[in-house]
Motif scaffolding. Structure first.
Motif, PDB file in Angstrom:
ATOM      1  N   GLU A  36       0.832  -1.209   0.000  1.00  0.00           N
ATOM      2  CA  GLU A  36       0.000   0.000   0.000  1.00  0.00           C
ATOM      3  C   GLU A  36       0.865   1.256   0.000  1.00  0.00           C
ATOM      4  N   TYR A  37       1.936   1.228   0.770  1.00  0.00           N
ATOM      5  CA  TYR A  37       2.883   2.339   0.815  1.00  0.00           C
ATOM      6  C   TYR A  37       3.509   2.557  -0.562  1.00  0.00           C
ATOM      7  N   GLN A  38       3.925   1.479  -1.204  1.00  0.00           N
ATOM      8  CA  GLN A  38       4.526   1.584  -2.538  1.00  0.00           C
ATOM      9  C   GLN A  38       3.522   2.139  -3.548  1.00  0.00           C
ATOM     10  N   GLU A  39       2.260   1.761  -3.411  1.00  0.00           N
ATOM     11  CA  GLU A  39       1.219   2.289  -4.302  1.00  0.00           C
ATOM     12  C   GLU A  39       1.064   3.795  -4.121  1.00  0.00           C
ATOM     13  N   VAL A  40       1.122   4.270  -2.881  1.00  0.00           N
ATOM     14  CA  VAL A  40       1.043   5.710  -2.618  1.00  0.00           C
ATOM     15  C   VAL A  40       2.238   6.422  -3.239  1.00  0.00           C
ATOM     16  N   LEU A  41       3.428   5.858  -3.074  1.00  0.00           N
ATOM     17  CA  LEU A  41       4.623   6.468  -3.661  1.00  0.00           C
ATOM     18  C   LEU A  41       4.544   6.495  -5.186  1.00  0.00           C
ATOM     19  N   PHE A  42       4.029   5.426  -5.768  1.00  0.00           N
ATOM     20  CA  PHE A  42       3.870   5.383  -7.226  1.00  0.00           C
ATOM     21  C   PHE A  42       2.881   6.450  -7.681  1.00  0.00           C
ATOM     22  N   LEU A  43       1.776   6.586  -6.962  1.00  0.00           N
ATOM     23  CA  LEU A  43       0.785   7.619  -7.273  1.00  0.00           C
ATOM     24  C   LEU A  43       1.431   8.998  -7.222  1.00  0.00           C
ATOM     25  N   LEU A  44       2.180   9.269  -6.170  1.00  0.00           N
ATOM     26  CA  LEU A  44       2.840  10.566  -6.018  1.00  0.00           C
ATOM     27  C   LEU A  44       3.842  10.813  -7.140  1.00  0.00           C
ATOM     28  N   HIS A  45       4.621   9.812  -7.470  1.00  0.00           N
ATOM     29  CA  HIS A  45       5.611   9.946  -8.545  1.00  0.00           C
ATOM     30  C   HIS A  45       4.920  10.241  -9.876  1.00  0.00           C
ATOM     31  N   THR A  46       3.854   9.519 -10.160  1.00  0.00           N
ATOM     32  CA  THR A  46       3.103   9.708 -11.402  1.00  0.00           C
ATOM     33  C   THR A  46       2.506  11.110 -11.471  1.00  0.00           C
ATOM     34  N   LEU A  47       1.874  11.537 -10.377  1.00  0.00           N
ATOM     35  CA  LEU A  47       1.267  12.867 -10.359  1.00  0.00           C
ATOM     36  C   LEU A  47       2.314  13.969 -10.453  1.00  0.00           C
ATOM     37  N   HIS A  48       3.446  13.755  -9.817  1.00  0.00           N
ATOM     38  CA  HIS A  48       4.519  14.747  -9.898  1.00  0.00           C
ATOM     39  C   HIS A  48       4.996  14.900 -11.347  1.00  0.00           C
ATOM     40  N   ASN A  49       5.155  13.796 -12.038  1.00  0.00           N
ATOM     41  CA  ASN A  49       5.563  13.861 -13.446  1.00  0.00           C
ATOM     42  C   ASN A  49       4.521  14.573 -14.299  1.00  0.00           C
ATOM     43  N   LYS A  50       3.240  14.273 -14.064  1.00  0.00           N
ATOM     44  CA  LYS A  50       2.169  14.954 -14.802  1.00  0.00           C
ATOM     45  C   LYS A  50       2.167  16.448 -14.485  1.00  0.00           C
ATOM     46  N   TYR A  51       2.384  16.779 -13.229  1.00  0.00           N
ATOM     47  CA  TYR A  51       2.445  18.183 -12.805  1.00  0.00           C
ATOM     48  C   TYR A  51       3.579  18.903 -13.535  1.00  0.00           C
ATOM     49  N   GLU A  52       4.746  18.301 -13.570  1.00  0.00           N
ATOM     50  CA  GLU A  52       5.887  18.912 -14.256  1.00  0.00           C
ATOM     51  C   GLU A  52       5.586  19.096 -15.746  1.00  0.00           C
ATOM     52  N   ASP A  53       4.966  18.092 -16.373  1.00  0.00           N
ATOM     53  CA  ASP A  53       4.596  18.196 -17.785  1.00  0.00           C
ATOM     54  C   ASP A  53       3.596  19.316 -18.006  1.00  0.00           C
ATOM     55  N   GLN A  54       2.568  19.382 -17.171  1.00  0.00           N
ATOM     56  CA  GLN A  54       1.542  20.411 -17.323  1.00  0.00           C
ATOM     57  C   GLN A  54       2.114  21.807 -17.076  1.00  0.00           C
ATOM     58  N   LYS A  55       2.982  21.910 -16.105  1.00  0.00           N
ATOM     59  CA  LYS A  55       3.620  23.190 -15.800  1.00  0.00           C
ATOM     60  C   LYS A  55       4.464  23.641 -16.990  1.00  0.00           C
ATOM     61  N   GLU A  56       5.186  22.710 -17.578  1.00  0.00           N
ATOM     62  CA  GLU A  56       6.014  23.014 -18.746  1.00  0.00           C
ATOM     63  C   GLU A  56       5.159  23.464 -19.929  1.00  0.00           C
ATOM     64  N   GLU A  57       3.952  22.909 -20.046  1.00  0.00           N
ATOM     65  CA  GLU A  57       3.032  23.282 -21.126  1.00  0.00           C
ATOM     66  C   GLU A  57       2.343  24.617 -20.855  1.00  0.00           C
ATOM     67  N   GLY A  58       2.536  25.162 -19.652  1.00  0.00           N
ATOM     68  CA  GLY A  58       1.952  26.461 -19.322  1.00  0.00           C
ATOM     69  C   GLY A  58       0.613  26.399 -18.616  1.00  0.00           C
ATOM     70  N   LEU A  59       0.186  25.219 -18.242  1.00  0.00           N
ATOM     71  CA  LEU A  59      -1.088  25.108 -17.514  1.00  0.00           C
ATOM     72  C   LEU A  59      -0.955  25.749 -16.139  1.00  0.00           C
ATOM     73  N   LEU A  60      -2.044  26.333 -15.662  1.00  0.00           N
ATOM     74  CA  LEU A  60      -2.031  27.006 -14.366  1.00  0.00           C
ATOM     75  C   LEU A  60      -2.973  26.373 -13.356  1.00  0.00           C
ATOM     76  N   ASP A  61      -3.869  25.525 -13.810  1.00  0.00           N
ATOM     77  CA  ASP A  61      -4.848  24.905 -12.914  1.00  0.00           C
ATOM     78  C   ASP A  61      -4.570  23.408 -12.818  1.00  0.00           C
ATOM     79  N   TYR A  62      -4.284  22.975 -11.593  1.00  0.00           N
ATOM     80  CA  TYR A  62      -3.912  21.578 -11.370  1.00  0.00           C
ATOM     81  C   TYR A  62      -4.983  20.835 -10.568  1.00  0.00           C
ATOM     82  N   THR A  63      -6.208  21.336 -10.658  1.00  0.00           N
ATOM     83  CA  THR A  63      -7.315  20.720  -9.924  1.00  0.00           C
ATOM     84  C   THR A  63      -7.520  19.270 -10.331  1.00  0.00           C
ATOM     85  N   SER A  64      -7.356  18.969 -11.601  1.00  0.00           N
ATOM     86  CA  SER A  64      -7.549  17.579 -12.053  1.00  0.00           C
ATOM     87  C   SER A  64      -6.547  16.644 -11.383  1.00  0.00           C
ATOM     88  N   LEU A  65      -5.345  17.130 -11.126  1.00  0.00           N
ATOM     89  CA  LEU A  65      -4.345  16.295 -10.440  1.00  0.00           C
ATOM     90  C   LEU A  65      -4.736  16.068  -8.987  1.00  0.00           C
TER      91      LEU A  65
END
Length: 124
Positions: free
Chosen positions: A42-71
């Motif tokens: 369960e702990y590893q699943e949480v870490l995987f979720l966080l890692h995945t969301l962090h990568n999506k956040y970095e991608d969205q930030k790079e694309e210029g998105l300002l709203d991260y509510t979906s994340l």
């Protein structure tokens, strides 16, 4: 020895986590994992979720998105049921894990709560 709801696998995992902690107050996320009784998987699943969301956040930030509510919605929906999203965000932030993403989540929550109190939805 009496088994108090802990299996040996989870107990061994918790001992490994504790051995990494010099002071529990510096590790609020790890403390939460122990208190909520998450197993290593369960702990590893949480870490995987966080890692995945962090990568999506970095991608969205790079694309210029300002709203991260979906994340945030994805985080809250996929987070282990033993953990509360608000408490987990705060613990991760304090522990220094995914700080920028957790700050974004915290700001979204604060903004949404402000809007809810300023403009409450009336029941019909």
């Amino acid at each position: 020895m009496e088994n108090k709801g802990y299996d040996t696998e989870m107990l061994a995992f918790h001992v490994r986590l504790l051995s990494q902690m010099s002071r529990a107050d510096h590790y609020p996320f790890m403390k939460m994992i122990l208190e909520k009784g998450l197993k290593e998987e369960e702990y590893q699943e949480v870490l995987f979720l966080l890692h995945t969301l962090h990568n999506k956040y970095e991608d969205q930030k790079e694309e210029g998105l300002l709203d991260y509510t979906s994340l945030l919605i994805h985080f809250a929906g996929m987070l282990n049921m033993k953990l509360h999203p608000d408490d987990t965000i705060e613990a991760l932030r304090k522990e220094g894990m995914y700080v920028e993403l957790m700050e974004e989540f915290k700001q979204i929550i604060i903004k949404d709560r402000y809007v809810e109190t300023r403009f409450p939805v009336k029941a019909r």
